[in-house]
Motif scaffolding. Structure first.
Motif, mmCIF file in Angstrom:
data_model
loop_
_atom_site.group_PDB
_atom_site.id
_atom_site.type_symbol
_atom_site.label_atom_id
_atom_site.label_comp_id
_atom_site.label_asym_id
_atom_site.label_seq_id
_atom_site.Cartn_x
_atom_site.Cartn_y
_atom_site.Cartn_z
ATOM 1 N N LYS A 272 0.763 -1.055 -0.135
ATOM 2 C CA LYS A 272 0.018 0.073 0.126
ATOM 3 C C LYS A 272 0.967 1.346 0.149
ATOM 4 O O LYS A 272 1.897 1.284 0.582
ATOM 5 C CB LYS A 272 -1.078 0.167 1.145
ATOM 6 N N TYR B 138 0.159 3.938 1.236
ATOM 7 C CA TYR B 138 0.042 4.717 2.566
ATOM 8 C C TYR B 138 -0.522 3.691 3.745
ATOM 9 O O TYR B 138 -1.579 2.992 3.287
ATOM 10 C CB TYR B 138 -1.056 5.945 2.658
ATOM 11 N N ASP B 139 0.050 3.627 4.685
ATOM 12 C CA ASP B 139 -0.429 3.104 5.970
ATOM 13 C C ASP B 139 -0.405 3.423 7.472
ATOM 14 O O ASP B 139 0.717 3.941 7.694
ATOM 15 C CB ASP B 139 0.428 1.499 6.018
ATOM 16 N N VAL B 140 -1.517 3.664 7.813
ATOM 17 C CA VAL B 140 -1.530 4.496 9.142
ATOM 18 C C VAL B 140 -0.702 3.721 10.251
ATOM 19 O O VAL B 140 -0.485 4.374 11.238
ATOM 20 C CB VAL B 140 -3.009 4.700 9.740
ATOM 21 N N SER C 107 -0.576 9.599 6.068
ATOM 22 C CA SER C 107 -1.777 9.310 6.364
ATOM 23 C C SER C 107 -2.404 9.159 7.712
ATOM 24 O O SER C 107 -3.428 9.363 8.298
ATOM 25 C CB SER C 107 -2.212 7.769 5.874
#
Lengths: 119, 119
Positions: free
Chosen positions: A3, A5-7, A14
């Motif tokens: 991915k 963006y990955d929190v 993100s």
């Protein structure tokens, strides 16, 4: 595929976005605007207990993030209206679901609280 | 029909529930548990940057609200596992959508921020 963006990653941008969405009053303002534009005073009446200062700050943050548009309608005293942008409307969907969850599950959460208080 | 609970009402208990859901790390812990139970250490590694103290507090709050179950697996040192309850799983759906929104819309929010910084 990784991915973009990955929190869960500490430095992922993100996380900042999520933090803004999660700001105390964001969900109130975004879901209040579901039916169309509102004036400041109408928002303040609708979201009971919000102070003018906090509402102003929340609207500015939402504007900065591209979720809300501010339109000056002119007149004296000046009239200003706030509306969701397309981006704000895309956020409305998940936030409305979170709000709906909170409004639906009060008895479940309270029952759990009562059970834990007794044990 | 009047809704039983409405977060827009200042004294509605759904506001307290919403406030708990909106706690800083709730969304991280709930969405981390999507694939099944996890041990404390695994959660701590997965949610980068969370401190043990904050993770402990978040898990306790989620347990108190009936969203997470804590299971003592015994052994020495004691092993403890955390899992979503059915109620927690029902919250996972909207929270996963909020997380997905944050991870998808970073470029949109950043573009808006850049535009406002220039104007």
């Amino acid at each position: 595929m990784t991915k973009a963006y990955d929190v869960m990653a500490a430095t992922c941008p993100s996380r900042r976005v999520l933090h803004r969405i999660g700001a105390r009053w964001t969900i109130f303002v975004v879901t209040a605007l579901v039916d169309g534009p509102m004036r400041f005073s109408a928002l303040k009446s609708h979201i009971q207990g919000i102070t003018p200062k906090v509402l102003t700050e929340t609207l500015r943050a939402l504007e900065y993030d591209g979720l809300v548009d501010r339109t000056d309608l002119g007149g004296q005293p000046p009239r200003v209206e706030y509306a969701l942008t397309d981006l704000g409307r895309s956020l409305l969907v998940p936030l409305a679901a979170v709000r709906e969850w909170a409004e639906t599950h009060v008895p479940d959460v309270e029952a759990s609280n009562a059970w834990h208080d007794d044990h």
